[in-house]
Design a protein around this motif. Structure first.
Motif, PDB file in Angstrom:
ATOM      1  N   GLY A   6     -31.136 -14.398  10.436  1.00 28.36           N
ATOM      2  CA  GLY A   6     -30.397 -14.118   9.195  1.00 28.36           C
ATOM      3  C   GLY A   6     -31.111 -14.797   8.050  1.00 28.36           C
ATOM      4  N   GLY A  25     -31.191 -15.029   4.874  1.00 32.85           N
ATOM      5  CA  GLY A  25     -30.557 -14.882   3.558  1.00 32.85           C
ATOM      6  C   GLY A  25     -30.686 -16.121   2.703  1.00 32.85           C
ATOM      7  N   PRO A  30     -33.637  -7.911   9.973  1.00 34.54           N
ATOM      8  CA  PRO A  30     -33.979  -6.498  10.111  1.00 34.54           C
ATOM      9  C   PRO A  30     -34.913  -5.959   9.018  1.00 34.54           C
ATOM     10  CG  PRO A  30     -31.752  -6.742   9.256  1.00 34.54           C
ATOM     11  CD  PRO A  30     -32.284  -8.127   9.477  1.00 34.54           C
ATOM     12  N   SER A  72     -27.567 -17.697  10.851  1.00 30.51           N
ATOM     13  CA  SER A  72     -27.192 -17.687   9.433  1.00 30.51           C
ATOM     14  C   SER A  72     -26.963 -16.266   8.930  1.00 30.51           C
ATOM     15  CB  SER A  72     -28.273 -18.392   8.604  1.00 30.51           C
ATOM     16  OG  SER A  72     -29.564 -17.908   8.948  1.00 30.51           O
ATOM     17  N   VAL A  73     -26.340 -15.446   9.771  1.00 31.62           N
ATOM     18  CA  VAL A  73     -25.968 -14.094   9.348  1.00 31.62           C
ATOM     19  C   VAL A  73     -24.545 -14.122   8.771  1.00 31.62           C
ATOM     20  CG1 VAL A  73     -27.439 -12.838  10.964  1.00 31.62           C
ATOM     21  CG2 VAL A  73     -25.145 -13.533  11.672  1.00 31.62           C
ATOM     22  N   VAL A  76     -22.291 -20.056  10.456  1.00 33.31           N
ATOM     23  CA  VAL A  76     -21.475 -18.865  10.192  1.00 33.31           C
ATOM     24  C   VAL A  76     -19.986 -19.211  10.165  1.00 33.31           C
ATOM     25  CG1 VAL A  76     -20.905 -16.554  11.017  1.00 33.31           C
ATOM     26  CG2 VAL A  76     -23.225 -17.446  11.307  1.00 33.31           C
TER      27      VAL A  76
HETATM   28  N1  NAP Z   1     -23.563 -18.621   0.846  1.00 35.56           N
HETATM   29  C1  NAP Z   1     -22.833 -19.712   0.938  1.00 35.56           C
HETATM   30  O1  NAP Z   1     -22.605 -20.444  -0.029  1.00 35.56           O
HETATM   31  C2  NAP Z   1     -22.262 -20.132   2.274  1.00 35.56           C
HETATM   32  C3  NAP Z   1     -21.443 -21.275   2.354  1.00 35.56           C
HETATM   33  C4  NAP Z   1     -20.933 -21.651   3.596  1.00 35.56           C
HETATM   34  C5  NAP Z   1     -21.239 -20.907   4.739  1.00 35.56           C
HETATM   35  N2  NAP Z   1     -22.028 -19.815   4.605  1.00 35.56           N
HETATM   36  C6  NAP Z   1     -22.308 -19.019   5.804  1.00 35.56           C
HETATM   37  O2  NAP Z   1     -23.688 -18.803   5.906  1.00 35.56           O
HETATM   38  C7  NAP Z   1     -23.935 -17.527   6.481  1.00 35.56           C
HETATM   39  C8  NAP Z   1     -25.044 -16.843   5.705  1.00 35.56           C
HETATM   40  O3  NAP Z   1     -24.614 -16.670   4.377  1.00 35.56           O
HETATM   41  P1  NAP Z   1     -25.640 -16.214   3.251  1.00 35.56           P
HETATM   42  O4  NAP Z   1     -24.943 -16.404   1.962  1.00 35.56           O
HETATM   43  O5  NAP Z   1     -26.968 -16.847   3.468  1.00 35.56           O
HETATM   44  O6  NAP Z   1     -25.716 -14.653   3.578  1.00 35.56           O
HETATM   45  P2  NAP Z   1     -26.877 -13.598   3.193  1.00 35.56           P
HETATM   46  O7  NAP Z   1     -27.669 -14.074   2.039  1.00 35.56           O
HETATM   47  O8  NAP Z   1     -26.235 -12.267   3.120  1.00 35.56           O
HETATM   48  O9  NAP Z   1     -27.816 -13.654   4.474  1.00 35.56           O
HETATM   49  C9  NAP Z   1     -27.540 -13.002   5.670  1.00 35.56           C
HETATM   50  C10 NAP Z   1     -28.853 -12.481   6.187  1.00 35.56           C
HETATM   51  O10 NAP Z   1     -28.655 -11.910   7.480  1.00 35.56           O
HETATM   52  C11 NAP Z   1     -29.503 -10.791   7.580  1.00 35.56           C
HETATM   53  N3  NAP Z   1     -29.096  -9.919   8.679  1.00 35.56           N
HETATM   54  C12 NAP Z   1     -28.257  -8.860   8.676  1.00 35.56           C
HETATM   55  N4  NAP Z   1     -28.193  -8.317   9.916  1.00 35.56           N
HETATM   56  C13 NAP Z   1     -28.984  -9.060  10.707  1.00 35.56           C
HETATM   57  C14 NAP Z   1     -29.338  -9.014  12.076  1.00 35.56           C
HETATM   58  N5  NAP Z   1     -28.846  -8.074  12.882  1.00 35.56           N
HETATM   59  N6  NAP Z   1     -30.212  -9.933  12.551  1.00 35.56           N
HETATM   60  C15 NAP Z   1     -30.726 -10.882  11.753  1.00 35.56           C
HETATM   61  N7  NAP Z   1     -30.430 -10.968  10.440  1.00 35.56           N
HETATM   62  C16 NAP Z   1     -29.580 -10.089   9.931  1.00 35.56           C
HETATM   63  C17 NAP Z   1     -29.381 -10.149   6.223  1.00 35.56           C
HETATM   64  O11 NAP Z   1     -30.415  -9.233   6.027  1.00 35.56           O
HETATM   65  P3  NAP Z   1     -30.226  -8.035   4.920  1.00 35.56           P
HETATM   66  O12 NAP Z   1     -30.192  -8.712   3.601  1.00 35.56           O
HETATM   67  O13 NAP Z   1     -31.405  -7.196   5.132  1.00 35.56           O
HETATM   68  O14 NAP Z   1     -28.933  -7.354   5.273  1.00 35.56           O
HETATM   69  C18 NAP Z   1     -29.486 -11.390   5.328  1.00 35.56           C
HETATM   70  O15 NAP Z   1     -30.838 -11.709   5.082  1.00 35.56           O
HETATM   71  C19 NAP Z   1     -22.605 -16.774   6.462  1.00 35.56           C
HETATM   72  O16 NAP Z   1     -22.138 -16.602   7.779  1.00 35.56           O
HETATM   73  C20 NAP Z   1     -21.651 -17.654   5.706  1.00 35.56           C
HETATM   74  O17 NAP Z   1     -20.386 -17.708   6.350  1.00 35.56           O
HETATM   75  C21 NAP Z   1     -22.558 -19.404   3.413  1.00 35.56           C
END
Ligand code: NAP
Length: 287
Positions: A11, A13, A39, A72-73, A99
């Protein structure tokens, strides 16, 4: 971190990138040992070009030689990603999940793996100013806990807790916390504009007031109760007293308490694979 086995991010992101940046900037891991898996080829290439890390569009291939697998998806993708990784992670590797809502039991049972750290960071982690609460399954070794601590410190402060139940509480308080703070700040800025300030000035006043107040509280040599600081700025018959009277009358404190409790219940519900949308139960409760 001596070994050459990888830290693989499933993941790639914003949170994974924040960890990668922190690990490289703080010289905690060399870029060639970091692998981003996801992906989208363009995203992986972007990370690889920027930080000189490895990448793989196949999650199973990407974790083959991992000593740590960071999950980290987005929560909605978690089930599919876990199923895809079943029996692929080296048995002695550490799984580190950020997650929201994914319990140790769930990760362990789908992956058939036992060394698991579950954590809850928050948004300021993206600039290394977050706070992460984390816990570990009983199979996680002392060295692996130190490694988890080290990786999570790339996101800011971290606090280890013995009980997994604290993770839902942390989700409601610090994980969701930035949303409350931003709403509060937005309301203050709007009030400033209502008074007649240009928005730019209202924003500057609010941001510095919040940051200065936090520093004034946290940077003291002797910790004090927040109520004492509030009393310090509340002179009899003054402006703060007039404002606080209205906040209390409007149920400000109760609203915050109920909101955080609602977030806690929602986190528990999501952890059990509950409904995807939380209903507003205030009508049922006669509120
Ligand atoms: N953001 C925050 O402030 C925060 C705070 C606390 C906890 N979290 C947790 O951290 C996690 C990640 O958050 P984020 O904000 O970093 O999300 P994000 O930016 O949307 O990152 C998720 C990543 O996962 C990728 N992905 C999708 N399907 C996948 C697969 N089958 N295999 C591997 N990778 C895949 C996505 O690719 P595509 O872009 O190509 O779809 C994207 O790069 C979440 O579960 C969230 O609960 C986040």
């Amino acid at each position: 971190m001596a070994e050459n086995r990888s830290i693989s991010f499933i993941g790639p992101g914003v949170m994974a990138e924040a960890m990668i940046v922190g690990l490289i900037r703080n010289h905690l891991e060399s870029p060639e040992n970091l692998i981003a898996c996801g992906p989208r080829h363009e995203r992986l290439e972007e990370l690889s070009n920027q930080y000189q890390i490895g990448f793989n569009t196949d999650n199973r291939e990407g974790v083959k030689n991992a000593r740590v697998v960071v999950l980290s998806v987005k929560p909605q993708r978690m089930d599919r990603v876990l199923s895809g990784l079943q029996n692929a992670v080296p048995l002695d590797a550490l799984i580190l999940s950020i997650v929201a809502g994914a319990t140790i039991e769930k990760i362990s049972s789908i992956l058939c793996h036992h060394n698991i750290v579950r954590s809850m960071p928050n948004t300021p982690a993206q600039i290394g100013e977050g706070i992460t609460v984390w816990t570990a399954s009983s199979e996680v070794s002392g060295n692996q806990k130190e490694e988890a601590r080290c990786i999570l410190s790339a996101l800011g402060d971290e606090i280890y807790v013995e009980e997994e139940s604290y993770l839902d509480m942390a989700t409601a308080l610090s994980g969701t916390g930035p949303a409350y703070i931003f709403l509060f700040m937005e309301a203050m800025v709007d009030a400033g504009v209502h008074l007649g300030f240009p928005r730019r000035i209202a924003e500057a006043l609010v941001a510095k007031t919040v940051r200065g107040s936090v520093d004034y509280y946290t940077k003291r040599e002797d910790p004090v109760h927040l109520a004492r600081l509030r009393n310090e700025v509340t002179s009899p018959g003054g402006t703060s007293a007039a404002a606080i009277y209205y906040l209390e009358k409007a149920g400000f404190r109760t609203a915050i308490s109920r909101a955080i409790w609602a977030a806690y219940e929602r986190s528990r519900e999501l952890g059990k694979g509950g409904r995807t949308h939380a209903p507003d139960r205030s009508a049922e409760n006669g509120e």
